[in-house]
Design a protein around this motif. Sequence first.
Motif, short mmCIF file in Angstrom:
data_model
loop_
_atom_site.label_atom_id
_atom_site.label_comp_id
_atom_site.label_asym_id
_atom_site.label_seq_id
_atom_site.Cartn_x
_atom_site.Cartn_y
_atom_site.Cartn_z
N LYS A 69 0.83 -1.22 0.00
CA LYS A 69 0.00 0.00 0.00
C LYS A 69 0.86 1.26 0.00
CE LYS A 69 -4.13 -1.80 2.34
NZ LYS A 69 -4.92 -1.77 3.60
N PRO A 97 -3.40 4.78 -7.59
CA PRO A 97 -4.33 3.69 -7.28
C PRO A 97 -5.32 3.43 -8.41
CG PRO A 97 -4.79 5.65 -5.96
CD PRO A 97 -3.49 5.90 -6.63
N LYS A 129 -8.37 3.17 -8.87
CA LYS A 129 -9.72 3.48 -8.36
C LYS A 129 -10.78 3.22 -9.42
CE LYS A 129 -8.42 6.94 -4.92
NZ LYS A 129 -8.51 8.38 -4.53
N GLY A 130 -11.82 2.53 -9.01
CA GLY A 130 -12.95 2.29 -9.90
C GLY A 130 -12.77 1.13 -10.86
N SER A 169 -7.14 -5.07 -3.67
CA SER A 169 -7.66 -3.95 -2.86
C SER A 169 -6.55 -3.02 -2.41
CB SER A 169 -8.41 -4.49 -1.63
OG SER A 169 -9.55 -5.22 -2.01
N GLY A 223 -5.87 -0.36 -4.84
CA GLY A 223 -6.98 0.54 -5.13
C GLY A 223 -8.05 -0.02 -6.04
N THR A 270 -11.11 -2.68 -7.35
CA THR A 270 -12.26 -3.31 -6.72
C THR A 270 -12.32 -4.77 -7.16
OG1 THR A 270 -13.48 -1.21 -6.77
CG2 THR A 270 -14.77 -3.23 -6.46
N ALA A 295 -0.29 0.64 -10.63
CA ALA A 295 -0.64 1.32 -9.38
C ALA A 295 0.58 1.97 -8.73
CB ALA A 295 -1.28 0.33 -8.41
#
Length: 287
Positions: free
Chosen positions: A136, A142, A144-145, A177, A180, A182, A264
């Motif tokens: 992380k 990230p 995202k989405g 995860s 970032g 899903t 990422a």
Amino acid sequence: MKAYSYYPGCSLEKMAASYHVSTMEVAQRLGVELKELEDWNCCGATAYFHVDELLAHTLSARNLAIAEKTGLDLVAPCSGCYKNMYFTNAHLKEDPDLAEHINYALQEDDLQFSGSIQVRHLIEVFVRDVGIDEIKKRVSSPLKGLRVAPYYGCQVVRPQKDREDVEHPRFFEDLLSAVGATPTDYPLKLRCCGGSLIVTNRRAALTMVRDLLQNAVDRGAQVIATVCPLCQLNLECYQRHVNREFGTNLSLPILYFTQLLGLAMGIPAKRLGIGTELVAPAFALAR
């Protein structure tokens, strides 16, 4: 920096070269040093163990004996290579008679198997040794989405090894995860992709690929992430064949998990081997 012996296997030299380059890029960012074995040989893949089990174990044992000289645990990115060498290592430790026979053959190369190292899959090293929290910290862009279907396949968790959860594993989802994305939950994430079945039963193999892809799409996945070069090949290369055979319209990108981790972490797509896919991952190429 933690160091390991690295076994790329035959696939990562050619058809899965993008898996190799993305592995090396991400490993460096995570402080993992991968030292490629000198003079390694094919592990025998899936087929050879059904032809001559003793010779197949000998192929894997030769790689293990070379790795033992380094004193480092052996890491394989390919699920098939990982399974073969993991169980050869385990069987030879449990069976002195088998080890004696194989060591007799290894003498020709001045090698000796002693069972002093462990065999690890690349994703296991990242998740357990580096750790989710550390990963992380390295994320700068990230995902995202992005809905990613984690595809374990059948060999990275089976046969069961160290009391791991083979029915409901979660480490792949946790890793996605952490960067970032899903994770998409879909029932067929542990189902075999067909392996080499396309050679002997094309219809059955395409049916297995279709079911996997359709299941991921139905659950909303935008991309499948894989940990195995043969799985990547089957799921990507045969999509057009599946569409012709079954009248479907599937077009789902299939990327290695290392490529998603690299994106990422802000590594340019080209350095991760992204850009030559048969099903273009538009989200990745736009980065």
